[in-house]
Motif scaffolding. Structure first.
Motif, PDB file in Angstrom:
ATOM      1  N   LEU A 208       2.421   3.570   5.047  1.00  0.00           N
ATOM      2  CA  LEU A 208       1.313   3.572   3.855  1.00  0.00           C
ATOM      3  C   LEU A 208       0.931   2.103   3.967  1.00  0.00           C
ATOM      4  CD1 LEU A 208       3.393   5.611   1.265  1.00  0.00           C
ATOM      5  CD2 LEU A 208       1.290   6.006   2.240  1.00  0.00           C
ATOM      6  N   ALA A 209       2.019   1.097   4.080  1.00  0.00           N
ATOM      7  CA  ALA A 209       1.530  -0.249   4.007  1.00  0.00           C
ATOM      8  C   ALA A 209       0.660  -0.487   5.298  1.00  0.00           C
ATOM      9  CB  ALA A 209       2.834  -1.103   3.861  1.00  0.00           C
ATOM     10  N   GLN A 210       0.951  -0.212   6.273  1.00  0.00           N
ATOM     11  CA  GLN A 210      -0.162  -0.330   7.458  1.00  0.00           C
ATOM     12  C   GLN A 210      -1.408   0.198   7.240  1.00  0.00           C
ATOM     13  OE1 GLN A 210       1.908   0.797  11.103  1.00  0.00           O
ATOM     14  NE2 GLN A 210       3.820   0.639  10.005  1.00  0.00           N
ATOM     15  N   ALA A 211      -1.643   1.269   6.652  1.00  0.00           N
ATOM     16  CA  ALA A 211      -2.905   2.076   6.400  1.00  0.00           C
ATOM     17  C   ALA A 211      -3.764   1.302   5.368  1.00  0.00           C
ATOM     18  CB  ALA A 211      -2.665   3.230   6.158  1.00  0.00           C
ATOM     19  N   ILE A 212      -2.829   0.819   4.397  1.00  0.00           N
ATOM     20  CA  ILE A 212      -3.543   0.154   3.197  1.00  0.00           C
ATOM     21  C   ILE A 212      -3.974  -1.229   3.811  1.00  0.00           C
ATOM     22  CG2 ILE A 212      -3.287  -1.021   0.796  1.00  0.00           C
ATOM     23  CD1 ILE A 212      -1.157   1.335   0.549  1.00  0.00           C
ATOM     24  N   THR A 213      -3.200  -1.924   4.539  1.00  0.00           N
ATOM     25  CA  THR A 213      -3.430  -3.155   5.156  1.00  0.00           C
ATOM     26  C   THR A 213      -4.649  -3.067   5.942  1.00  0.00           C
ATOM     27  OG1 THR A 213      -1.184  -4.061   5.233  1.00  0.00           O
ATOM     28  CG2 THR A 213      -2.869  -5.203   6.615  1.00  0.00           C
ATOM     29  N   ALA A 214      -4.796  -2.006   6.638  1.00  0.00           N
ATOM     30  CA  ALA A 214      -6.003  -1.899   7.673  1.00  0.00           C
ATOM     31  C   ALA A 214      -7.234  -1.543   6.801  1.00  0.00           C
ATOM     32  CB  ALA A 214      -5.762  -0.883   8.586  1.00  0.00           C
ATOM     33  N   HIS A 215      -6.996  -0.454   5.902  1.00  0.00           N
ATOM     34  CA  HIS A 215      -8.369   0.367   5.457  1.00  0.00           C
ATOM     35  C   HIS A 215      -8.743  -0.427   4.003  1.00  0.00           C
ATOM     36  CE1 HIS A 215      -8.759   3.296   8.417  1.00  0.00           C
ATOM     37  NE2 HIS A 215      -7.279   3.545   8.472  1.00  0.00           N
ATOM     38  N   VAL A 216      -7.866  -1.274   3.559  1.00  0.00           N
ATOM     39  CA  VAL A 216      -8.110  -1.761   2.138  1.00  0.00           C
ATOM     40  C   VAL A 216      -8.125  -3.583   2.172  1.00  0.00           C
ATOM     41  CG1 VAL A 216      -7.609  -1.872  -0.413  1.00  0.00           C
ATOM     42  CG2 VAL A 216      -7.058   0.292   1.126  1.00  0.00           C
ATOM     43  N   LEU A 217      -6.949  -3.992   2.506  1.00  0.00           N
ATOM     44  CA  LEU A 217      -6.763  -5.426   2.449  1.00  0.00           C
ATOM     45  C   LEU A 217      -7.956  -6.138   3.503  1.00  0.00           C
ATOM     46  CD1 LEU A 217      -2.957  -5.662   1.924  1.00  0.00           C
ATOM     47  CD2 LEU A 217      -4.852  -5.305  -0.026  1.00  0.00           C
ATOM     48  N   HIS A 218      -7.840  -5.649   4.738  1.00  0.00           N
ATOM     49  CA  HIS A 218      -8.521  -6.475   5.627  1.00  0.00           C
ATOM     50  C   HIS A 218     -10.206  -6.439   5.394  1.00  0.00           C
ATOM     51  CE1 HIS A 218      -6.286  -7.980   8.923  1.00  0.00           C
ATOM     52  NE2 HIS A 218      -5.120  -6.995   9.028  1.00  0.00           N
ATOM     53  N   PRO A 219     -10.638  -5.503   4.978  1.00  0.00           N
ATOM     54  CA  PRO A 219     -12.055  -5.494   4.687  1.00  0.00           C
ATOM     55  C   PRO A 219     -12.353  -6.073   3.319  1.00  0.00           C
ATOM     56  CG  PRO A 219     -11.252  -3.033   5.025  1.00  0.00           C
ATOM     57  CD  PRO A 219     -10.132  -3.719   4.671  1.00  0.00           C
ATOM     58  N   CYS A 220     -11.485  -6.486   2.614  1.00  0.00           N
ATOM     59  CA  CYS A 220     -11.942  -6.819   1.356  1.00  0.00           C
ATOM     60  C   CYS A 220     -11.963  -8.481   1.265  1.00  0.00           C
ATOM     61  CB  CYS A 220     -11.074  -6.391  -0.130  1.00  0.00           C
ATOM     62  SG  CYS A 220      -9.493  -7.050  -0.174  1.00  0.00           S
ATOM     63  N   GLN A 221     -12.800  -8.903   0.267  1.00  0.00           N
ATOM     64  CA  GLN A 221     -12.388 -10.577  -0.072  1.00  0.00           C
ATOM     65  C   GLN A 221     -11.929 -10.641  -1.330  1.00  0.00           C
ATOM     66  OE1 GLN A 221     -16.003  -9.563   0.606  1.00  0.00           O
ATOM     67  NE2 GLN A 221     -15.097  -9.529   2.719  1.00  0.00           N
ATOM     68  N   TYR A 222     -11.979  -9.689  -2.261  1.00  0.00           N
ATOM     69  CA  TYR A 222     -11.275 -10.050  -3.483  1.00  0.00           C
ATOM     70  C   TYR A 222     -10.371  -8.706  -3.635  1.00  0.00           C
ATOM     71  CZ  TYR A 222     -14.891 -13.242  -4.160  1.00  0.00           C
ATOM     72  OH  TYR A 222     -15.747 -14.445  -4.160  1.00  0.00           O
ATOM     73  N   LEU A 223      -9.346  -8.830  -4.467  1.00  0.00           N
ATOM     74  CA  LEU A 223      -8.264  -7.631  -4.670  1.00  0.00           C
ATOM     75  C   LEU A 223      -7.744  -7.675  -6.442  1.00  0.00           C
ATOM     76  CD1 LEU A 223      -6.084  -5.422  -3.742  1.00  0.00           C
ATOM     77  CD2 LEU A 223      -4.735  -7.450  -3.117  1.00  0.00           C
ATOM     78  N   VAL A 224      -7.694  -6.528  -6.631  1.00  0.00           N
ATOM     79  CA  VAL A 224      -7.092  -6.578  -8.163  1.00  0.00           C
ATOM     80  C   VAL A 224      -5.966  -5.543  -7.874  1.00  0.00           C
ATOM     81  CG1 VAL A 224      -7.355  -5.839 -10.523  1.00  0.00           C
ATOM     82  CG2 VAL A 224      -9.199  -7.018  -9.378  1.00  0.00           C
ATOM     83  N   ASP A 225      -4.832  -5.620  -7.947  1.00  0.00           N
ATOM     84  CA  ASP A 225      -3.552  -4.983  -7.843  1.00  0.00           C
ATOM     85  C   ASP A 225      -3.016  -4.459  -9.201  1.00  0.00           C
ATOM     86  OD1 ASP A 225      -1.657  -3.377  -6.777  1.00  0.00           O
ATOM     87  OD2 ASP A 225      -0.242  -5.167  -6.240  1.00  0.00           O
ATOM     88  N   MET A 226      -3.190  -3.488  -9.727  1.00  0.00           N
ATOM     89  CA  MET A 226      -2.859  -2.950 -11.043  1.00  0.00           C
ATOM     90  C   MET A 226      -1.559  -2.334 -11.072  1.00  0.00           C
ATOM     91  SD  MET A 226      -6.272  -1.482 -11.984  1.00  0.00           S
ATOM     92  CE  MET A 226      -6.310  -2.060 -13.552  1.00  0.00           C
ATOM     93  N   HIS A 227      -0.360  -3.158 -11.936  1.00  0.00           N
ATOM     94  CA  HIS A 227       0.896  -2.553 -11.974  1.00  0.00           C
ATOM     95  C   HIS A 227       1.049  -2.337 -13.714  1.00  0.00           C
ATOM     96  CE1 HIS A 227       2.456  -2.800  -7.665  1.00  0.00           C
ATOM     97  NE2 HIS A 227       1.617  -3.771  -7.896  1.00  0.00           N
ATOM     98  N   LEU A 228       1.595  -1.413 -14.280  1.00  0.00           N
ATOM     99  CA  LEU A 228       1.732  -1.346 -15.365  1.00  0.00           C
ATOM    100  C   LEU A 228       3.058  -0.469 -15.728  1.00  0.00           C
ATOM    101  CD1 LEU A 228       0.724   1.741 -15.921  1.00  0.00           C
ATOM    102  CD2 LEU A 228      -1.499   0.484 -16.795  1.00  0.00           C
ATOM    103  N   GLY A 229       3.255  -0.121 -17.063  1.00  0.00           N
ATOM    104  CA  GLY A 229       4.532   0.229 -17.501  1.00  0.00           C
ATOM    105  C   GLY A 229       4.658   1.639 -17.208  1.00  0.00           C
ATOM    106  N   ILE A 230       5.808   2.167 -17.058  1.00  0.00           N
ATOM    107  CA  ILE A 230       6.236   3.473 -16.548  1.00  0.00           C
ATOM    108  C   ILE A 230       6.423   4.287 -17.986  1.00  0.00           C
ATOM    109  CG2 ILE A 230       7.325   3.011 -14.729  1.00  0.00           C
ATOM    110  CD1 ILE A 230      10.065   3.296 -16.152  1.00  0.00           C
ATOM    111  N   TRP A 231       6.749   5.463 -18.165  1.00  0.00           N
ATOM    112  CA  TRP A 231       6.893   6.291 -19.295  1.00  0.00           C
ATOM    113  C   TRP A 231       7.921   5.258 -20.221  1.00  0.00           C
ATOM    114  CZ3 TRP A 231       4.503  10.227 -20.988  1.00  0.00           C
ATOM    115  CH2 TRP A 231       4.210  11.502 -20.278  1.00  0.00           C
TER     116      TRP A 231
END
Lengths: 335, 345
Positions: A113-136
């Motif tokens: 999954l990390a490899q795919a995200i790196t190739a298809h999302v992180l490489h093509p972008c110049q800016y990134l918003v990574d969203m993490h929030l509370g669980i239940w």
């Protein structure tokens, strides 16, 4: 199909169940030239409220008004999401947390999954918003401003984006320390020249109107970030004052039991003196109090839990530490 | 004060006192001792012994707080009989927030394996409760509420035991004061002869009810209403049984139905969004009315529309949350179903 608004299916692998594991990547291309912003959600499967944030955010984007391109991944780890767990379940490797293993090397599900995200999302972008929030049961309230990016100009840009999000709590974050240089933001920021910010606002299991406020804050924050980097017209959000802080202190149960908060979610962003009771843990067996959770420092609430059963170390409370030098409320900062 | 006591295991809780007993079950692989907690509030005078049991299903932890408040609300000096409470019937499942025992046994559902007897963990727990608690119980309320994201609104009782047990169980259900009750073949149908309620009624002659009111994830205000309804209901039942002095608080009208109800739940995974019609317990719904929609978290396209198949009363609702196929969403009791009726409280 609208060529400016597509959903790419990125195959990852076939699981033992026979099910194909794949990512769904939303791709919105604007009428005008501009940068590429990536929005990551659900790298942790239990932090699912971000899916709704991404859905609403994409629904508001109009290619005719957009300069550049938005790549949005609503569910970064579909296997963990299927179990509503933070990490990939049944991954017996030492790398089951998708947000700690970028760019991914091995052939475990998590690393693929990390490899795919790196190739298809992180490489093509110049800016990134990574969203993490509370669980239940738990909610967060902070935006991270990475301070250890390789170029000073990118640190400045990240600060502009973080403050444009509209949350008054700005965490001056060293990505190499937390969440680490192999987190999505850490890897992209340090290795791919991407300008990332880390957004942590909201949680699940609270009153509908409360969660709605968090969702709106996130959606408006994403749009404002796009204004701050010229992808949308208009002025980004600028608050009169922000809390600039360097570290936060977790106040979490060391014992299992039923957690009763002493502070409510309305307290997020407000100050608490050292020694403030955050909550107490009651044994669901003896029904006696087994732990009293107290703020060890003067701080500002950045994480609060509702009443719910907790195991040792479950998400409870956290304050931004006000007892450090250079920390405090003030106007927007440039660097 | 009369000299009497309630014995659980080898421990006596004397008249006018509170007791806590930790019943040993077995040693787990991690070396820890698995125990079952039992609270006893022994009244100053003898009388009916009512047991409250919660969290046989580990995901249904909302009822722990109900039992905590109920135990706290009862004054032993003013009590006739005893209140016996097991707040966590399945500690191992609670530890995993899972309905069933997280093991590979043939009997992972603790509410389908009574009275236990085999060595699987669920069966061992059932046996310990069956041997140490049920023998001293005159009547029983077995709680089952919604897990994260879903809520129920019904009090169930059995109709397939002896006439005396059925009458007593129905009287308890009505005395609870909640406006929706479900009459089931609990011992021969659902939840079955090996459920706690089914077993207790059929084999031990213990009248019992299954309160299912509330669930977590809806916010303090809403959940507090449900907690209050449950506490009032328990006190109402205790008043009905003569355990406490309390005027009757019947619901003005009660909807009673004789089926499990119709599950209107997703058959595909996604994020479920309840419509306004699907958010309020005990609301009347029309056949064909949309209760909720399931949206793919991947494509964001609507993948399923959940409609009420009949005119009915909504006794199970949900909030927006991620669902797997078959997860908890809506329950409808058909108003025109056989035996469905509005009755005076």
């Amino acid at each position: 199909m609208n060529p400016q608004r597509r959903v790419h299916r990125i195959p990852i692998t076939t699981d033992l169940s026979g099910a194909d594991i794949a990512l769904a990547l939303h791709d919105v291309v604007g009428d005008h030239d501009g940068p590429t912003l990536a929005v990551l959600s659900g790298l942790h499967g239990s932090e699912w409220l971000t899916v709704e944030i991404v859905r609403r955010f994409l629904g508001l984007l109009k290619p005719s008004e957009l300069a550049g391109r938005v790549l949005a991944l609503p569910v970064g780890n579909p296997v963990a999401f299927n179990h509503l767990t933070r990490n990939t379940p049944l991954d017996e490797s030492d790398a089951s947390d998708l947000n700690r293993i970028f760019p991914g090397y091995r052939k475990t599900i998590t690393e693929m999954l990390a490899q795919a995200i790196t190739a298809h999302v992180l490489h093509p972008c110049q800016y990134l918003v990574d969203m993490h929030l509370g669980i239940w049961g738990a909610t967060w309230y902070s935006v991270g401003w990475p301070k250890d990016l390789p170029e000073r100009s990118k640190v400045r840009l990240a600060g502009k984006m973080a403050q444009a999000f509209g949350c008054p709590l700005i965490y001056h974050q060293h990505l190499s320390e937390y969440p680490g240089s192999r987190s999505a933001a850490g890897y992209a920021g340090m290795n791919l020249q991407v300008v990332p910010i880390h957004v942590e606002i909201g949680g699940a299991g609270f009153a509908p109107d409360v969660e709605e406020r968090w969702i709106e804050m996130n959606v408006n924050g994403l749009l404002s970030v796009m204004k701050s980097i010229g992808m949308l017209r208009g002025d980004p959000i600028e608050l009169d004052r922000y809390l600039h802080y360097k570290h936060f202190v977790r106040i979490e149960p060391s014992k299992g039991g039923f957690l009763y908060p002493a502070v409510l979610v309305d307290a997020l962003g407000t100050e608490a003196p050292a020694g403030t009771t955050a909550g107490r843990v009651v044994s669901p067996y003896t029904l006696e109090e087994v732990e009293n959770l107290v703020t060890p420092v003067r701080g500002v609430w950045r994480q609060i839990a509702r009443a719910y059963p907790v195991r040792p170390g479950s998400w409870g409370f956290a304050v931004a530490n006000l007892e450090e030098e250079g920390v405090g409320w003030g106007p927007p900062r440039d660097l | 004060m009369t000299n009497w006591a309630v014995r659980i295991g080898t421990a006596d809780t004397l008249a006018g006192a509170r007791g806590f007993i930790s019943l040993p079950v077995t040693t787990k692989l991690d070396g820890s001792l698995l125990t079952i907690p039992v609270h006893v509030v022994c009244g100053a005078e003898p009388g009916p012994r009512l047991a409250l049991i919660s969290t046989l299903h580990g995901g249904e932890w909302f009822s722990i707080e109900i039992l905590r408040r109920a135990v706290d609300a009862v004054d032993p000096s003013r009590l006739r009989g005893a209140l016996i409470a097991i707040p966590v019937g399945n500690p191992e499942a609670l530890n995993h927030f899972s309905r069933n025992m997280p093991d590979d046994s043939d009997e992972p559902d603790l509410n389908r394996c009574w009275p236990g007897g085999k060595t699987w963990l669920s069966e061992q727990i059932a046996r310990v409760i069956a041997e140490n608690v049920l023998p001293v119980v005159d009547c029983l309320a077995d709680y089952h509420v919604g897990p994260w994201g879903s809520a129920m609104g019904v009090v169930s009782y059995g109709t397939d035991g002896s006439a005396d047990i059925v009458a007593k169980s129905e009287a308890m259900a009505r005395a609870f004061g909640y406006p929706c009750i479900r009459a089931l073949h609990r011992s021969s149908g659902f939840p079955g002869p090996r459920s706690l309620g089914g077993y207790a009624a059929a084999k031990l002659g213990i009248p019992n009810i299954g309160p299912s009111i509330g669930g977590p994830g809806f916010g303090d205000e809403t959940e507090e209403v449900w907690l209050g309804e449950n506490i009032q209901g328990i006190l109402n039942v205790m008043g009905h049984l003569g355990m406490v002095d309390r005027p009757k608080h019947p619901a003005s009208r009660i909807f009673r139905f004789h089926t499990r109800g119709i599950r209107v739940v997703p058959s595909v995974g996604g994020i479920i969004f309840p419509e306004p019609a699907g958010r309020t317990l005990l609301r009347e719904v029309q056949a064909g009315e949309v209760l909720g929609r399931v949206v793919s978290p991947y494509s964001f396209q609507e993948v399923q529309v959940l409609k009420s198949p009949v005119d009915g009363i909504l006794f199970g609702v949900c909030r927006q949350y991620p669902v797997r196929p078959g997860d908890w969403a809506f329950f409808v009791a058909e108003t025109a179903g056989e035996g469905s009726e509005w009755v005076d409280g």
